[in-house]
Write a protein that holds these residues in place. Structure first.
Motif, mmCIF file in Angstrom:
data_model
loop_
_atom_site.group_PDB
_atom_site.id
_atom_site.type_symbol
_atom_site.label_atom_id
_atom_site.label_comp_id
_atom_site.label_asym_id
_atom_site.label_seq_id
_atom_site.Cartn_x
_atom_site.Cartn_y
_atom_site.Cartn_z
ATOM 1 N N THR A 49 47.686 62.670 -26.959
ATOM 2 C CA THR A 49 46.344 63.209 -26.750
ATOM 3 C C THR A 49 45.936 62.992 -25.297
ATOM 4 O O THR A 49 46.012 61.880 -24.775
ATOM 5 C CB THR A 49 45.352 62.535 -27.711
ATOM 6 N N LEU A 50 45.483 64.082 -24.644
ATOM 7 C CA LEU A 50 45.279 64.077 -23.202
ATOM 8 C C LEU A 50 43.875 63.691 -22.762
ATOM 9 O O LEU A 50 42.890 63.928 -23.464
ATOM 10 C CB LEU A 50 45.610 65.459 -22.632
ATOM 11 N N ALA A 51 43.820 63.131 -21.562
ATOM 12 C CA ALA A 51 42.575 62.800 -20.870
ATOM 13 C C ALA A 51 42.333 63.872 -19.794
ATOM 14 O O ALA A 51 43.232 64.673 -19.497
ATOM 15 C CB ALA A 51 42.700 61.412 -20.230
ATOM 16 N N PRO A 52 41.137 63.916 -19.208
ATOM 17 C CA PRO A 52 40.832 64.952 -18.208
ATOM 18 C C PRO A 52 41.811 65.037 -17.039
ATOM 19 O O PRO A 52 42.053 66.130 -16.520
ATOM 20 C CB PRO A 52 39.431 64.576 -17.730
ATOM 21 N N GLU A 53 42.400 63.927 -16.648
ATOM 22 C CA GLU A 53 43.347 63.962 -15.519
ATOM 23 C C GLU A 53 44.667 64.644 -15.873
ATOM 24 O O GLU A 53 45.529 64.827 -15.007
ATOM 25 C CB GLU A 53 43.611 62.559 -14.968
ATOM 26 N N HIS A 54 44.832 65.065 -17.106
ATOM 27 C CA HIS A 54 46.071 65.701 -17.548
ATOM 28 C C HIS A 54 46.007 67.232 -17.611
ATOM 29 O O HIS A 54 46.887 67.856 -18.208
ATOM 30 C CB HIS A 54 46.474 65.164 -18.930
ATOM 31 N N VAL A 55 44.999 67.843 -17.010
ATOM 32 C CA VAL A 55 44.879 69.308 -17.063
ATOM 33 C C VAL A 55 46.136 69.989 -16.522
ATOM 34 O O VAL A 55 46.680 70.911 -17.145
ATOM 35 C CB VAL A 55 43.624 69.801 -16.309
ATOM 36 N N ILE A 91 51.771 54.077 -33.473
ATOM 37 C CA ILE A 91 50.654 54.606 -32.686
ATOM 38 C C ILE A 91 50.512 53.790 -31.416
ATOM 39 O O ILE A 91 50.598 52.561 -31.446
ATOM 40 C CB ILE A 91 49.327 54.528 -33.480
ATOM 41 N N GLY A 92 50.268 54.490 -30.308
ATOM 42 C CA GLY A 92 49.920 53.836 -29.058
ATOM 43 C C GLY A 92 48.519 54.258 -28.668
ATOM 44 O O GLY A 92 48.171 55.437 -28.771
ATOM 45 N N LEU A 93 47.691 53.294 -28.285
ATOM 46 C CA LEU A 93 46.335 53.595 -27.845
ATOM 47 C C LEU A 93 46.201 53.286 -26.362
ATOM 48 O O LEU A 93 46.528 52.179 -25.928
ATOM 49 C CB LEU A 93 45.310 52.785 -28.637
ATOM 50 N N GLY A 94 45.713 54.268 -25.597
ATOM 51 C CA GLY A 94 45.486 54.078 -24.174
ATOM 52 C C GLY A 94 44.110 53.512 -23.910
ATOM 53 O O GLY A 94 43.378 53.136 -24.830
ATOM 54 N N GLU A 95 43.758 53.484 -22.645
ATOM 55 C CA GLU A 95 42.437 53.011 -22.244
ATOM 56 C C GLU A 95 41.379 54.015 -22.675
ATOM 57 O O GLU A 95 41.595 55.220 -22.555
ATOM 58 C CB GLU A 95 42.392 52.844 -20.712
ATOM 59 N N PRO A 96 40.239 53.540 -23.172
ATOM 60 C CA PRO A 96 39.161 54.468 -23.526
ATOM 61 C C PRO A 96 38.769 55.322 -22.318
ATOM 62 O O PRO A 96 38.701 54.821 -21.197
ATOM 63 C CB PRO A 96 38.013 53.550 -23.942
ATOM 64 N N SER A 97 38.568 56.581 -22.550
ATOM 65 C CA SER A 97 38.281 57.538 -21.487
ATOM 66 C C SER A 97 37.613 58.750 -22.109
ATOM 67 O O SER A 97 37.495 58.845 -23.326
ATOM 68 C CB SER A 97 39.603 57.956 -20.821
ATOM 69 N N GLU A 98 37.204 59.671 -21.256
ATOM 70 C CA GLU A 98 36.800 60.959 -21.785
ATOM 71 C C GLU A 98 38.039 61.648 -22.331
ATOM 72 O O GLU A 98 39.154 61.397 -21.878
ATOM 73 C CB GLU A 98 36.188 61.820 -20.684
ATOM 74 N N ALA A 99 37.832 62.515 -23.314
ATOM 75 C CA ALA A 99 38.937 63.274 -23.896
ATOM 76 C C ALA A 99 38.921 64.688 -23.338
ATOM 77 O O ALA A 99 37.861 65.255 -23.068
ATOM 78 C CB ALA A 99 38.803 63.311 -25.409
ATOM 79 N N LEU A 100 40.105 65.260 -23.166
ATOM 80 C CA LEU A 100 40.244 66.638 -22.739
ATOM 81 C C LEU A 100 40.172 67.533 -23.967
ATOM 82 O O LEU A 100 40.889 67.311 -24.945
ATOM 83 C CB LEU A 100 41.578 66.843 -22.021
ATOM 84 N N ILE A 101 39.278 68.518 -23.924
ATOM 85 C CA ILE A 101 39.168 69.473 -25.025
ATOM 86 C C ILE A 101 39.318 70.879 -24.473
ATOM 87 O O ILE A 101 39.225 71.100 -23.263
ATOM 88 C CB ILE A 101 37.845 69.335 -25.814
ATOM 89 N N TYR A 102 39.559 71.825 -25.382
ATOM 90 C CA TYR A 102 39.665 73.233 -25.025
ATOM 91 C C TYR A 102 38.674 73.993 -25.893
ATOM 92 O O TYR A 102 38.709 73.898 -27.122
ATOM 93 C CB TYR A 102 41.092 73.738 -25.254
#
Length: 172
Positions: A82-88, A149-160
């Motif tokens: 699951t992507l974060a905004p920096e992954h556009v 499951i791996g959980l990253g740092e809490p961040s905004e989520a990238l949505i479409y």
């Protein structure tokens, strides 16, 4: 009571009208990856959702005639990242016709228990074994049992949504 449909509901249903309506449905952006005997592959997907938590199961939809579809069936394992905004930019690479080596060269990856590539910096990574596949129209629906499951740092989520990227605050 009227026998006619409200103005917002139109018939006949067309593929274009369906796509326009689906564009208003916001969805998380994911890069789905696999590796194994059929090779390394990956694609960008918004058609991912939870099925059940007992056992933990996701469904992932992949276009049957895509260049990567057969690798997912044959390898029998995948990772939903699951992507974060920096992954556009990464989402665009995995969503286009970019060669597989170039896609994976654009980020740092580790290997999950199943052998699937895990994106470093993903909000969440679901390592899965494909439990079953159902063909529906143009797509294959992969039912995937989550094994880790791996959980990253809490961040905004990238949505479409609305045929463009946006962000939404993720819960910590």
């Amino acid at each position: 009571m009227s026998d006619t449909c409200p103005e917002a509901i139109e018939a006949p249903l067309t593929k274009e009208r369906y796509r326009d309506a689906m564009a208003s449905v916001a969805a998380a952006v994911n890069v789905v990856t696999t590796d194994g005997p059929a090779g390394r592959a990956g694609f960008t997907a918004t058609a991912v959702c939870s099925v059940t938590d007992a056992p933990p199961t996701l469904l992932v939809c992949v276009k049957r005639d895509s260049s990567v579809g057969e690798a997912f069936r044959a390898n029998g394992a995948l990772c939903v990242n699951t992507l974060a905004p920096e992954h556009v930019a990464l989402s665009n690479l995995f969503g286009g016709r970019t060669h597989v080596d170039e896609r994976f060269a654009a980020a740092v990856w580790t290997t999950a228990e199943t052998g699937a590539p895990v994106l470093e910096g993903a909000l969440a990574s679901f390592d899965c074994r494909v439990a079953s596949v159902v063909d529906v129209g143009t797509h294959a629906v992969l039912f995937c049992e989550v094994v880790a499951i791996g959980l990253g740092e809490p961040s905004e989520a990238l949505i479409y949504v609305g045929r463009r990227y946006d962000t939404v605050a993720a819960c910590a």
